[in-house]
Design a protein around this motif. Structure first.
Motif, PDB file in Angstrom:
ATOM      1  N   ASN A  73       0.749  -1.221   0.196  1.00 49.61           N
ATOM      2  CA  ASN A  73       0.013  -0.032   0.058  1.00 49.61           C
ATOM      3  C   ASN A  73       0.560   1.389  -0.381  1.00 49.61           C
ATOM      4  O   ASN A  73       1.558   1.665   1.330  1.00 49.61           O
ATOM      5  N   ILE A  74       0.537   2.376  -0.616  1.00 44.79           N
ATOM      6  CA  ILE A  74       1.127   3.556  -0.609  1.00 44.79           C
ATOM      7  C   ILE A  74       0.265   4.587  -0.819  1.00 44.79           C
ATOM      8  O   ILE A  74      -0.509   4.924  -1.565  1.00 44.79           O
ATOM      9  N   GLY A  75       0.397   5.252   0.659  1.00 48.00           N
ATOM     10  CA  GLY A  75      -0.902   6.441   0.763  1.00 48.00           C
ATOM     11  C   GLY A  75      -2.122   5.157   1.214  1.00 48.00           C
ATOM     12  O   GLY A  75      -2.391   4.335   1.377  1.00 48.00           O
ATOM     13  N   GLU A  76      -2.775   6.195  -0.340  1.00 50.54           N
ATOM     14  CA  GLU A  76      -4.707   5.147  -0.670  1.00 50.54           C
ATOM     15  C   GLU A  76      -4.423   4.932  -1.488  1.00 50.54           C
ATOM     16  O   GLU A  76      -5.476   3.826  -2.384  1.00 50.54           O
ATOM     17  N   GLU A  77      -3.305   3.773  -2.147  1.00 51.14           N
ATOM     18  CA  GLU A  77      -2.977   3.178  -2.959  1.00 51.14           C
ATOM     19  C   GLU A  77      -2.910   2.096  -3.344  1.00 51.14           C
ATOM     20  O   GLU A  77      -1.878   2.194  -2.402  1.00 51.14           O
ATOM     21  N   VAL A  78      -3.221   0.840  -4.216  1.00 52.97           N
ATOM     22  CA  VAL A  78      -2.299   0.028  -3.592  1.00 52.97           C
ATOM     23  C   VAL A  78      -1.395  -0.836  -5.103  1.00 52.97           C
ATOM     24  O   VAL A  78      -1.613  -0.284  -6.153  1.00 52.97           O
ATOM     25  N   PHE A  79      -0.342  -0.808  -4.372  1.00 49.25           N
ATOM     26  CA  PHE A  79       0.872  -1.025  -5.852  1.00 49.25           C
ATOM     27  C   PHE A  79       1.038  -2.708  -6.224  1.00 49.25           C
ATOM     28  O   PHE A  79       2.112  -3.109  -5.379  1.00 49.25           O
ATOM     29  N   LEU A  80       0.815  -3.221  -6.152  1.00 56.85           N
ATOM     30  CA  LEU A  80       0.019  -4.324  -7.224  1.00 56.85           C
ATOM     31  C   LEU A  80       1.223  -5.375  -8.116  1.00 56.85           C
ATOM     32  O   LEU A  80       1.018  -4.552  -9.203  1.00 56.85           O
ATOM     33  N   ASN A  81       1.889  -6.659  -7.758  1.00 59.62           N
ATOM     34  CA  ASN A  81       2.002  -7.351  -8.400  1.00 59.62           C
ATOM     35  C   ASN A  81       1.730  -8.382  -8.200  1.00 59.62           C
ATOM     36  O   ASN A  81       2.987  -8.967  -7.311  1.00 59.62           O
ATOM     37  N   ASP A  82       0.696  -9.275  -8.766  1.00 55.46           N
ATOM     38  CA  ASP A  82       0.782 -10.440  -8.531  1.00 55.46           C
ATOM     39  C   ASP A  82       2.202 -11.110  -8.311  1.00 55.46           C
ATOM     40  O   ASP A  82       2.266 -11.051  -9.920  1.00 55.46           O
ATOM     41  N   PRO A  83       1.860 -12.520  -8.122  1.00 56.70           N
ATOM     42  CA  PRO A  83       3.367 -13.480  -8.471  1.00 56.70           C
ATOM     43  C   PRO A  83       3.042 -13.639  -9.832  1.00 56.70           C
ATOM     44  O   PRO A  83       4.319 -13.956 -10.685  1.00 56.70           O
ATOM     45  N   HIS A  84       2.347 -14.082 -10.165  1.00 58.99           N
ATOM     46  CA  HIS A  84       2.058 -14.857 -11.521  1.00 58.99           C
ATOM     47  C   HIS A  84       2.809 -13.909 -12.452  1.00 58.99           C
ATOM     48  O   HIS A  84       3.407 -13.700 -13.427  1.00 58.99           O
ATOM     49  N   ASP A  85       1.772 -12.325 -12.499  1.00 55.35           N
ATOM     50  CA  ASP A  85       2.629 -11.507 -13.166  1.00 55.35           C
ATOM     51  C   ASP A  85       4.139 -11.325 -13.089  1.00 55.35           C
ATOM     52  O   ASP A  85       4.549 -11.289 -14.310  1.00 55.35           O
ATOM     53  N   VAL A  86       4.828 -11.180 -12.354  1.00 55.16           N
ATOM     54  CA  VAL A  86       6.539 -10.703 -11.660  1.00 55.16           C
ATOM     55  C   VAL A  86       6.679 -12.641 -12.911  1.00 55.16           C
ATOM     56  O   VAL A  86       7.847 -11.951 -13.124  1.00 55.16           O
ATOM     57  N   LEU A  87       6.546 -13.877 -12.340  1.00 53.64           N
ATOM     58  CA  LEU A  87       7.225 -14.067 -13.168  1.00 53.64           C
ATOM     59  C   LEU A  87       6.858 -14.337 -14.566  1.00 53.64           C
ATOM     60  O   LEU A  87       8.241 -14.488 -15.370  1.00 53.64           O
ATOM     61  N   LYS A  88       6.037 -13.590 -14.966  1.00 55.01           N
ATOM     62  CA  LYS A  88       5.758 -13.818 -16.238  1.00 55.01           C
ATOM     63  C   LYS A  88       6.670 -12.248 -17.185  1.00 55.01           C
ATOM     64  O   LYS A  88       7.246 -12.201 -18.541  1.00 55.01           O
ATOM     65  N   LEU A  89       6.828 -11.864 -16.223  1.00 51.32           N
ATOM     66  CA  LEU A  89       7.576 -10.371 -16.273  1.00 51.32           C
ATOM     67  C   LEU A  89       9.335 -10.176 -16.569  1.00 51.32           C
ATOM     68  O   LEU A  89       9.820 -10.384 -17.497  1.00 51.32           O
ATOM     69  N   THR A  90       9.175 -11.357 -15.053  1.00 53.18           N
ATOM     70  CA  THR A  90      10.852 -11.946 -15.011  1.00 53.18           C
ATOM     71  C   THR A  90      11.343 -12.784 -16.728  1.00 53.18           C
ATOM     72  O   THR A  90      12.325 -12.182 -16.797  1.00 53.18           O
ATOM     73  N   LYS A  91      10.322 -13.882 -17.217  1.00 52.19           N
ATOM     74  CA  LYS A  91      10.403 -14.149 -18.410  1.00 52.19           C
ATOM     75  C   LYS A  91      10.765 -13.324 -19.399  1.00 52.19           C
ATOM     76  O   LYS A  91      11.934 -13.526 -20.664  1.00 52.19           O
ATOM     77  N   LYS A  92      10.141 -12.318 -19.771  1.00 55.02           N
ATOM     78  CA  LYS A  92      10.006 -11.933 -21.004  1.00 55.02           C
ATOM     79  C   LYS A  92      11.031 -10.587 -20.325  1.00 55.02           C
ATOM     80  O   LYS A  92      12.395 -10.531 -21.647  1.00 55.02           O
TER      81      LYS A  92
END
Length: 298
Positions: free
Chosen positions: A118-137
């Motif tokens: 949580n950053i202030g009133e926002e959620v900085f979301l990094n879904d584990p599946h998205d992280v794996l997808k981005l890391t592969k890329k």
């Protein structure tokens, strides 16, 4: 817990960011040409790595590939020796594919966020599946990641990703202290987090706002490396707006030399970071940059 070292200090400069505004600091570089000039000044002052977010001309946040392309072009034509690290952070809620579009430019490095907060009133979301997808890329494009760490849990996750082989090659860690929702920028937090990093792993640290100088100083003394720049603070000292990114870099470079550590050149930084200066593949998605005529309006 940490090693006293005479290894040259790698200074990263985050020249623009996604939060700082011209209202906060009128010297913030926004356009690609301004970013190219700011990067050249920062490298002259002692920076080796340029951490890059891009903005629209009105200052709003952007993650458009063409804007990244323009900014990378402007930096490379002025300081081809600089290591460019593009941000895959993106705005809160942006699709992971869109956040990773800048990887097509095959810069030497990129940032990688592996956890949510949580950053202030926002959620900085990094879904584990998205992280794996981005890391592969990231690895498919031949780019080397630096892992942004906002708290102890993210640090332990980074070590686990390395252990599982998801993070390939050297693990590079950036400790981000002082952001709302993450670990505060206290010296004891830095010491504790560094104590959890196995010897031999490259780490750097930054302090948000008024903590930029103190965290950089502790990182120098503890054998780590430092990030500074207008992304992380608008001020040089209390009540005094920073004149430029170069001013912030020069101060830390001067301090490091006084404390017995030389400042790394870009080529020295590549060796310390475990980078290959010829990392970009010759084939794959377009790596070409616009011709100078493309920028004739700037």
């Amino acid at each position: 817990m940490f090693e006293l070292t005479t290894e040259p200090l790698v200074i990263s400069c985050a020249i623009t960011g996604n939060r700082t505004t011209r209202e906060m600091n009128p010297n913030l570089p926004l356009t690609p040409v301004e970013q190219g000039i700011a990067a050249a000044e920062a490298v002259e002052a002692g920076a080796s790595v340029i951490h890059l977010h891009v903005r629209n001309d009105d200052g709003s946040e952007s993650h458009e590939l063409e804007r990244f392309r323009e900014a990378v072009y402007q930096i490379q034509k002025r300081v081809p020796q600089a290591i460019i690290e593009v941000s895959t952070r993106g705005a809160v809620g942006e699709d992971i594919e869109y956040r990773g579009n800048c990887l097509e430019l095959r810069t030497e490095m990129c940032s990688l966020n592996i956890g949510s907060l949580n950053i202030g009133e926002e959620v900085f979301l990094n879904d584990p599946h998205d992280v794996l997808k981005l890391t592969k890329k990231i690895y498919e494009y031949g780019v080397e990641p630096e892992i942004d760490i906002f708290d102890v849990g993210m640090l332990e996750s980074a070590l686990m990703l390395k252990k599982k082989g998801i993070i390939k090659g050297p693990l590079r860690i950036l400790l981000v202290l002082g952001i709302q929702g993450g670990a505060t920028a206290g010296y004891l937090n830095l010491v504790h987090m560094v104590s959890l990093i196995p010897l031999g792993i490259h780490w750097s640290a930054l302090g948000i706002g008024r903590f930029q100088l103190s965290i950089a100083t502790h990182a120098i003394l503890m054998g780590g490396h430092a990030r500074v720049g207008l992304e992380d603070t608008a001020y040089y000292r209390k009540g005094e707006i920073a004149k430029s990114n170069a001013q912030l870099v020069e101060r830390v470079a001067r301090l490091s030399r006084e404390l017995g550590r030389d400042v790394a050149t870009p080529d020295q930084a590549r060796k310390i970071l475990g980078l290959n200066p010829h990392v970009r593949p010759e084939k794959g998605p377009s790596t070409s940059f616009p011709s100078p005529n493309f920028h004739s309006t700037y």
